[in-house]
Design an enzyme around this catalytic site. Structure first.
Site, mmCIF file in Angstrom:
data_model
loop_
_atom_site.group_PDB
_atom_site.id
_atom_site.type_symbol
_atom_site.label_atom_id
_atom_site.label_comp_id
_atom_site.label_asym_id
_atom_site.label_seq_id
_atom_site.Cartn_x
_atom_site.Cartn_y
_atom_site.Cartn_z
ATOM 1 N N ASP A 1 0.844 -1.192 0.000
ATOM 2 C CA ASP A 1 0.000 0.000 0.000
ATOM 3 C C ASP A 1 0.888 1.256 0.000
ATOM 4 O OD1 ASP A 1 -2.263 1.759 0.607
ATOM 5 O OD2 ASP A 1 -1.444 1.802 2.644
ATOM 6 N N LEU A 2 0.317 2.392 -0.387
ATOM 7 C CA LEU A 2 1.127 3.635 -0.417
ATOM 8 C C LEU A 2 0.977 4.501 0.841
ATOM 9 C CD1 LEU A 2 1.016 5.264 -3.990
ATOM 10 C CD2 LEU A 2 2.971 4.283 -2.802
ATOM 11 N N ASP A 3 -0.171 5.198 0.966
ATOM 12 C CA ASP A 3 -0.325 6.154 2.065
ATOM 13 C C ASP A 3 -0.355 5.461 3.419
ATOM 14 O OD1 ASP A 3 -1.068 9.049 0.911
ATOM 15 O OD2 ASP A 3 -1.805 7.488 -0.441
ATOM 16 N N LYS B 1 -8.671 -4.335 -3.668
ATOM 17 C CA LYS B 1 -7.238 -4.628 -3.750
ATOM 18 C C LYS B 1 -7.013 -6.141 -3.737
ATOM 19 C CE LYS B 1 -5.453 -0.418 -1.525
ATOM 20 N NZ LYS B 1 -4.386 0.110 -0.630
ATOM 21 N N ASP C 1 -2.002 -0.503 5.922
ATOM 22 C CA ASP C 1 -2.292 0.143 7.206
ATOM 23 C C ASP C 1 -3.763 0.435 7.437
ATOM 24 O OD1 ASP C 1 -2.492 2.257 5.272
ATOM 25 O OD2 ASP C 1 -2.419 3.652 6.958
ATOM 26 N N SER C 2 -4.638 0.081 6.473
ATOM 27 C CA SER C 2 -6.007 0.541 6.677
ATOM 28 C C SER C 2 -7.060 -0.453 6.181
ATOM 29 C CB SER C 2 -6.199 1.909 6.009
ATOM 30 O OG SER C 2 -7.351 2.522 6.524
ATOM 31 N N THR D 1 -2.981 0.800 -4.223
ATOM 32 C CA THR D 1 -3.385 2.055 -3.570
ATOM 33 C C THR D 1 -4.783 2.488 -3.962
ATOM 34 O OG1 THR D 1 -2.794 4.409 -3.404
ATOM 35 C CG2 THR D 1 -2.274 3.338 -5.476
ATOM 36 N N GLY D 2 -5.350 3.393 -3.185
ATOM 37 C CA GLY D 2 -6.609 4.021 -3.563
ATOM 38 C C GLY D 2 -6.372 5.147 -4.554
ATOM 39 N N ASN E 1 -9.110 -0.389 3.680
ATOM 40 C CA ASN E 1 -9.166 -0.710 2.249
ATOM 41 C C ASN E 1 -8.071 -1.710 1.856
ATOM 42 O OD1 ASN E 1 -7.149 1.275 2.600
ATOM 43 N ND2 ASN E 1 -7.362 1.994 0.499
HETATM 44 CA CA CA Z 1 -3.079 3.371 3.329
#
Ligand code: CA
Length: 287
Positions: free
Chosen positions: A8-10, A213, A236-237, A42-43, A239
């Site tokens: 994941d990115l953010d 994802k 981390d989340s 990522t989103g 999604n």
């Molecule tokens: Ca994230």
């Protein structure tokens, strides 16, 4: 042996300044040198991810818009699942009626209403006047981060999109009003043709029911002829849950909510401590 790692990115690969650390870059390169495929999941929109990686010499597969798109390392679109037009219209007309700040992730741009940022400022002002003693700095930071994406195109209304032939991959609704977010979640959570996920405290995101994802990871693994039992994922989340559950080995970031940590095989360091590099090295050590 792990042959495919989804990252994941953010809040995961990116630090608080939305940058990729040198250590994380080196770890990705090491994985690639050892014939391990890395996919960024990522989103964010694909073109926005490209901007983030622009100053690196790294090319990876990219799962964008929460799984609604998959791009090849050379930039070609490999797979996409747009939201049905009628569903998109119903969502967007409701969000406008409820005065939401929203973003429409499409194949051309991230469309957002002209007055959207103003609506968020109004929400912030309300929170400030109701709680004058509380600092709203973290809200301003969240808004700034939201606006820092690349590829925005401003519209007067979703109606501007009706005459176009854009593919809509993901609709993000953002609000600082928790009651408003709960109402939106309740409105869409049972829609049978949609997936609803949350990638951060102040949002919810809608995609086609066949876009997540996790589903994208499976499609990519299949294309690369890699068994799911040879995959790993880190995020981390909420999604990320679909891919964290799908991958054989899953790691939650140290900064992830407890619920995410509980769903994973392990917990790595936080995004400001190069948690991704730490996880990648632990995988290659075991191999
Ligand atoms: Ca994230």
């Amino acid at each position: 042996m792990v042959k495919l790692i989804a990252v994941d990115l953010d809040g995961t690969l990116l630090n608080e300044e939305s940058q990729i650390s040198k250590k994380n870059l080196e770890a990705i390169k090491l994985a690639q040198t050892n014939d391990v495929e890395v996919v960024v999941a990522t989103g964010r929109a694909y073109f926005d991810v490209q901007t983030i990686f622009k100053n690196t010499d790294i090319k990876t597969w990219i799962i964008g818009a929460n799984g609604a798109t998959i791009h090849q390392p050379n930039g070609d679109l490999f797979h996409s699942v747009p939201i049905n037009k009628q569903d998109a219209i119903a969502i967007l007309s409701w969000l406008e009626q409820e005065d939401y700040y929203y973003e429409v992730f499409s194949n051309h741009a991230i469309f957002t209403p002209q007055n959207g940022r103003e609506l968020l400022t109004i929400e912030m002002d309300r929170i400030k006047s109701a709680n004058p003693e509380v600092s709203i700095e973290h809200l301003e930071h969240a808004a700034k981060k939201q606006f820092s994406q690349t590829g925005f195109s401003f519209i007067n209304s979703y109606r501007d999109l009706l005459e176009t032939d854009v593919d809509i991959y993901n609709i993000l609704a953002f609000s600082f009003n928790e009651e408003k977010l709960r109402k939106g979640w309740a409105k869409f959570e049972h829609k049978k043709d949609l997936t609803i996920v949350k990638s951060a405290k102040h949002n919810f995101e809608l995609e086609h029911k066949n876009a997540s994802k996790g589903i994208a990871l499976e499609i990519l693994a299949n294309e690369l002829k890699i068994n799911l039992s040879d995959t790993a994922a880190v995020g981390d989340s909420f999604n990320d849950l679909s891919m964290l559950k799908k991958a054989r080995r899953s790691a939650a970031m140290g900064n992830a909510p407890q619920e995410i940590k509980n769903s994973c095989d392990e917990v790595t360091l936080s995004n400001v401590e190069d948690g991704v590099a730490h996880f990648i090295y632990s995988l290659t050590k075991d191999a």
